[in-house]
Design a protein around this motif. Sequence first.
Motif, PDB file in Angstrom:
ATOM      1  N   GLU A  12      -1.972   9.643   4.329  1.00 27.36           N
ATOM      2  CA  GLU A  12      -2.872   8.989   3.390  1.00 27.36           C
ATOM      3  C   GLU A  12      -3.591  10.034   2.541  1.00 27.36           C
ATOM      4  O   GLU A  12      -3.866  11.139   3.005  1.00 27.36           O
ATOM      5  CB  GLU A  12      -3.896   8.141   4.143  1.00 27.36           C
ATOM      6  CG  GLU A  12      -3.262   6.972   4.862  1.00 27.36           C
ATOM      7  CD  GLU A  12      -4.296   6.115   5.577  1.00 27.36           C
ATOM      8  OE1 GLU A  12      -5.482   6.509   5.651  1.00 27.36           O
ATOM      9  OE2 GLU A  12      -3.912   5.053   6.074  1.00 27.36           O
ATOM     10  N   GLY A  57      -3.747   6.206  -1.673  1.00 25.64           N
ATOM     11  CA  GLY A  57      -2.442   5.696  -1.287  1.00 25.64           C
ATOM     12  C   GLY A  57      -1.925   6.434  -0.072  1.00 25.64           C
ATOM     13  O   GLY A  57      -2.682   7.087   0.649  1.00 25.64           O
ATOM     14  N   THR A 112       2.881  12.267  -8.129  1.00 21.85           N
ATOM     15  CA  THR A 112       3.004  11.492  -6.896  1.00 21.85           C
ATOM     16  C   THR A 112       4.447  11.261  -6.465  1.00 21.85           C
ATOM     17  O   THR A 112       4.832  10.116  -6.219  1.00 21.85           O
ATOM     18  CB  THR A 112       2.302  10.138  -7.075  1.00 21.85           C
ATOM     19  OG1 THR A 112       2.901   9.467  -8.203  1.00 21.85           O
ATOM     20  CG2 THR A 112       0.820  10.284  -7.303  1.00 21.85           C
ATOM     21  N   VAL A 120       5.802   8.466  -3.621  1.00 25.81           N
ATOM     22  CA  VAL A 120       4.793   7.429  -3.404  1.00 25.81           C
ATOM     23  C   VAL A 120       5.226   6.167  -4.149  1.00 25.81           C
ATOM     24  O   VAL A 120       5.562   6.225  -5.328  1.00 25.81           O
ATOM     25  CB  VAL A 120       3.409   7.890  -3.908  1.00 25.81           C
ATOM     26  CG1 VAL A 120       2.386   6.775  -3.779  1.00 25.81           C
ATOM     27  CG2 VAL A 120       2.943   9.130  -3.163  1.00 25.81           C
ATOM     28  N   THR A 149       1.830   0.560  -4.072  1.00 18.84           N
ATOM     29  CA  THR A 149       0.907   0.714  -2.953  1.00 18.84           C
ATOM     30  C   THR A 149      -0.351   1.491  -3.324  1.00 18.84           C
ATOM     31  O   THR A 149      -1.235   1.654  -2.487  1.00 18.84           O
ATOM     32  CB  THR A 149       1.591   1.421  -1.769  1.00 18.84           C
ATOM     33  OG1 THR A 149       1.931   2.764  -2.159  1.00 18.84           O
ATOM     34  CG2 THR A 149       2.832   0.670  -1.324  1.00 18.84           C
ATOM     35  N   LEU A 150      -0.442   1.982  -4.562  1.00 21.24           N
ATOM     36  CA  LEU A 150      -1.604   2.764  -4.988  1.00 21.24           C
ATOM     37  C   LEU A 150      -2.809   1.866  -5.236  1.00 21.24           C
ATOM     38  O   LEU A 150      -2.680   0.759  -5.740  1.00 21.24           O
ATOM     39  CB  LEU A 150      -1.283   3.543  -6.262  1.00 21.24           C
ATOM     40  CG  LEU A 150      -0.249   4.650  -6.127  1.00 21.24           C
ATOM     41  CD1 LEU A 150       0.112   5.205  -7.494  1.00 21.24           C
ATOM     42  CD2 LEU A 150      -0.777   5.757  -5.221  1.00 21.24           C
ATOM     43  N   ASP A 151      -3.971   2.362  -4.882  1.00 20.37           N
ATOM     44  CA  ASP A 151      -5.227   1.674  -5.159  1.00 20.37           C
ATOM     45  C   ASP A 151      -5.980   2.521  -6.180  1.00 20.37           C
ATOM     46  O   ASP A 151      -6.349   3.663  -5.893  1.00 20.37           O
ATOM     47  CB  ASP A 151      -6.046   1.516  -3.874  1.00 20.37           C
ATOM     48  CG  ASP A 151      -7.345   0.777  -4.107  1.00 20.37           C
ATOM     49  OD1 ASP A 151      -7.425  -0.038  -5.052  1.00 20.37           O
ATOM     50  OD2 ASP A 151      -8.301   1.016  -3.340  1.00 20.37           O
TER      51      ASP A 151
END
Length: 147
Positions: free
Chosen positions: A104, A83, A62, A65, A69-71
């Motif tokens: 996204e 994310g 990633t 990134v 902010t990552l889910d």
Amino acid sequence: MFNRLTPFESSLFDEFQRLEREMDDLFGRWPWPIGIRSATRGSFPPVNVGATSDEVDVYLFTPGVDPKTLDISIQQNVLSVSGERKLPKKEDANYYRQERFDGEFRRAIMLPEDVDADRVEARCENGILHIKVQRREAAKPRQIEVK
């Protein structure tokens, strides 16, 4: 760096971009990867998954990134990571090719049935998200003594 183009050159590049999009649409619909080691078109972030008898390790690549902010969630043995990656762009520039993913994303990874969703660790370092999911104790092999 980006010189202004004549109307003829501009329309020619527009036509090439249209053709490229059509080719991407055509070949991007295929369910299998283009190369033997490549991910399907549009897959971001790239993923490696490995397993031992104790755990399942998932690596997502990633770069760019923000890890905060990552889910990340697990439901019914499906690991979901979503994310957004935002890349800087010059507003006054004409881009004729952009191969880095921007926007996204969401990846869903099926995990083995014996993982323990309550024992998950996630760590991001140098643009690599490492998710470690422990296996349930009951699913691990155990030694049986013969009497």
